[in-house]
Design a protein around this motif. Structure first.
Motif, mmCIF file in Angstrom:
data_model
loop_
_atom_site.group_PDB
_atom_site.id
_atom_site.type_symbol
_atom_site.label_atom_id
_atom_site.label_comp_id
_atom_site.label_asym_id
_atom_site.label_seq_id
_atom_site.Cartn_x
_atom_site.Cartn_y
_atom_site.Cartn_z
ATOM 1 N N UNK A 375 -37.701 -10.462 -10.699
ATOM 2 C CA UNK A 375 -36.975 -9.675 -11.743
ATOM 3 C C UNK A 375 -37.232 -10.017 -13.708
ATOM 4 N N UNK A 376 -37.586 -8.802 -13.912
ATOM 5 C CA UNK A 376 -38.482 -8.469 -14.818
ATOM 6 C C UNK A 376 -37.095 -8.672 -15.857
ATOM 7 N N UNK A 377 -37.967 -9.036 -17.321
ATOM 8 C CA UNK A 377 -36.885 -7.906 -18.759
ATOM 9 C C UNK A 377 -37.688 -7.242 -18.927
ATOM 10 N N UNK A 378 -36.909 -6.603 -20.118
ATOM 11 C CA UNK A 378 -38.112 -5.320 -20.863
ATOM 12 C C UNK A 378 -38.942 -5.867 -21.956
ATOM 13 N N UNK A 379 -38.264 -8.012 -22.100
ATOM 14 C CA UNK A 379 -39.739 -8.010 -23.250
ATOM 15 C C UNK A 379 -41.086 -9.065 -22.246
ATOM 16 N N UNK A 380 -40.229 -9.098 -20.653
ATOM 17 C CA UNK A 380 -41.219 -9.509 -19.889
ATOM 18 C C UNK A 380 -42.518 -8.469 -20.024
ATOM 19 N N UNK A 381 -42.208 -7.346 -19.443
ATOM 20 C CA UNK A 381 -43.178 -6.060 -19.098
ATOM 21 C C UNK A 381 -43.751 -6.375 -20.750
#
Length: 543
Positions: A375-381
């Motif tokens: 479960x990623x988020x744009x900032x984590x990518x």
């Protein structure tokens, strides 16, 4: 026929080599690739006299496929235990299979089954202890949910595992109870460990070896030549891998071992062993950590509550302070780290811990990993790209769990669930994993899921249109990226002279297959170090 010498001709060869992306012929001599090109005669000559020659007849050949994360021993065991996946639609279906197994097993011996999935069970739950008692009163029972993060047992199993009404939930675990406080027999996350420990004596060294050999045979039948053992937890298992890999007379795959930190960290700090120790057949890989749980049990640690369980943000499997401290110790000791982190909060904490470790000792090419990184988020990518951390997603996780993911997280968050295209666009070398026995290691099913981004529950529904990638990108993930994730890209993962002679031959030209039919392809031949380790019926080579 000369050992380790093989020429493959007249094919559609995907090399995974940017300098020469395609070819029609490959030659292997003494287990090492010596020629890749478009001249069949040159390939025969390079392989040497008395080589085996395979006419691909237009079929696809690729570098040997790499399953970056799975569990070979449980997978091999699952192939011999009660099948709780195929055709299971109700609690009664499970009970019928347990009853049948009980009639064939001496009283007192454990009955083990793998693979129930509550989302496809009519009642939405596994059997409880009383139901299992009714069909197996004289056998302890251990049934494992397909994720491996939940188990169901009967009264005898609870007794042997030391569970009572007064047993407290362990850190990072849950012992399910009914409204009266009685144990239901369902155990979640770390609460399953005592059950597993109680059942372990039934797994003799002979059975464990049979399980591993059974898994190897299965991997080879799917065209898989290298495997990441994702959680090696004890010295007996380590000795077993050494025994199996030392037998050169039987077909082998190459293993990259992830050592559980509870088992290995203190020992390696004393011994001085680092990631990479071993051989091309059996290699010590990362130090493995479990930080959170999984989506199905709502134990993956997330930053915002579950959509279908307000107030619940999941579990940490152990203290976050201890986690940070042990990551730094492993990093300082020369180890690549691999952290099971599914929820976005767990992924963020893992990135923070890696950043802190790098600040203490900069190791720019350490390639720390996040297993699943779901479960990623744009900032984590963006952080994964900037901080050179490798996510290791499951090929079928989204496709095979899509209805559950929507229930747990909603469409907005699922948009960033294992976003293949967004990761590749940022030049993150993402490998493919099956997490077997959680999912089948069959590459055809992973190819279908990744390329099409469709739900197995509704094959007409495209889950993440923005995240679809093409067949070539998926094959790169299955080969070159898999090797990169284990620091082995200079030895395998690409078909070019000087690298290991591992090749997967498919039964057709993959480029000519409709993407929606990719789940129908199969491996015709699996070559490891120039030797045919698997050959499907009717497929022959020639001198």
């Amino acid at each position: 026929m000369a050992q380790g010498n093989h020429a493959l001709i007249n094919g559609n060869v995907f090399t995974a080599d940017d300098a020469q992306p395609s070819a029609t012929a490959v030659a292997i001599h003494n287990g090492i690739i010596v020629y890749v090109g478009n001249d069949d005669k040159a390939a025969r000559e390079a392989a040497g006299q008395d080589s085996e020659v395979t006419d691909l007849a237009g079929r696809s050949a690729t570098p040997g496929l790499i399953d970056a994360h799975c569990h070979p021993l449980p997978y091999g065991d699952s192939l011999a235990n009660i099948d709780l996946q195929t055709g299971v639609q109700s609690v009664q279906d499970i009970l019928d299979r347990v009853r049948e197994a009980a009639t064939k097993t001496p009283p007192g011996q454990w009955l083990a089954g793998w693979g129930y999935y509550t989302q496809t069970i009519r009642e939405g739950r596994p059997p409880n202890r009383r139901e299992l008692d009714s069909v197996a009163p004289d056998h302890p029972v251990a049934l494992t949910q397909r994720s491996g993060h939940e188990a169901a047992t009967n009264s005898l199993g609870l007794k042997l595992g030391g569970y009572t009404r007064d047993t407290l939930d362990p850190e990072g675990g849950l012992i399910e109870r009914d409204e009266q406080g009685e144990l239901t027999g369902v155990l979640i996350e770390n609460a399953t460990h005592a059950l597993g420990d109680a059942a372990t004596p039934d797994v003799t060294p002979e059975r464990a070896e049979a399980n591993l050999r059974r898994a190897v045979e299965s991997f080879l039948s799917f065209g898989i030549t290298s495997v990441g053992e994702a959680h090696l937890t004890n010295s007996d298992a380590l000795r077993l891998y050494q025994k199996v890999q030392s037998n050169k007379s039987t077909p082998r795959v190459r293993f990259n071992l992830m050592l559980a930190h509870r088992f290995a960290l203190e020992a390696i700090e004393t011994l001085g062993i680092e990631t990479g120790f071993g051989s091309e057949w059996l290699r010590v890989g990362p130090m493995k950590f479990f930080l959170d749980g999984t989506e199905g049990q709502r134990t993956a640690r997330i930053s915002q509550p579950y959509q279908d369980d307000a107030g619940n943000t999941g579990m940490w499997m152990f203290s976050t302070d201890e986690f940070r401290e042990r990551i730094i110790r492993a990093h300082l000791a020369g180890w690549q780290c691999a952290v099971h982190a599914i929820g976005d909060a767990a992924i963020e904490l893992t990135l923070d811990a890696y950043r802190d470790a790098q600040r203490q000792l900069s190791r720019p090419d350490i390639r720390h990993r996040i297993e699943h990184a779901s479960l990623l988020r744009p900032d984590l990518v963006d952080r994964l790209a900037h901080e050179n951390v490798i996510p290791v997603p499951g090929g079928r996780f989204a496709s095979n769990d899509y209805p559950v993911l929507i229930e747990r997280f909603g469409a907005e968050r699922v948009r960033w669930y294992q976003p293949w295209n967004s990761l590749l666009e940022r030049n993150i070398p993402v490998p493919v994993s099956s997490d077997a026995p959680v999912q089948s290691p069959d590459p055809a099913r992973n190819l279908w899921a990744i390329v099409n981004s469709r739900s197995e529950f509704d094959r007409d529904h495209i889950m993440q249109p923005e995240e679809r990638i093409n067949l070539e990108e998926t094959l790169l993930a299955y080969t070159r990226n898999g090797a990169y994730a284990s620091h082995e890209e200079h030895r395998k993962g690409t078909l070019k002279p000087g690298l290991l002679g591992d090749v997967t031959v498919f039964n057709t030209d993959l480029a000519a297959v409709d993407p929606l039919d990719l789940d129908q392809v199969r491996a015709d031949m699996t070559i490891v170090a120039g030797e045919v380790a698997f050959r499907s019926d009717g497929v022959n080579g020639s001198h």
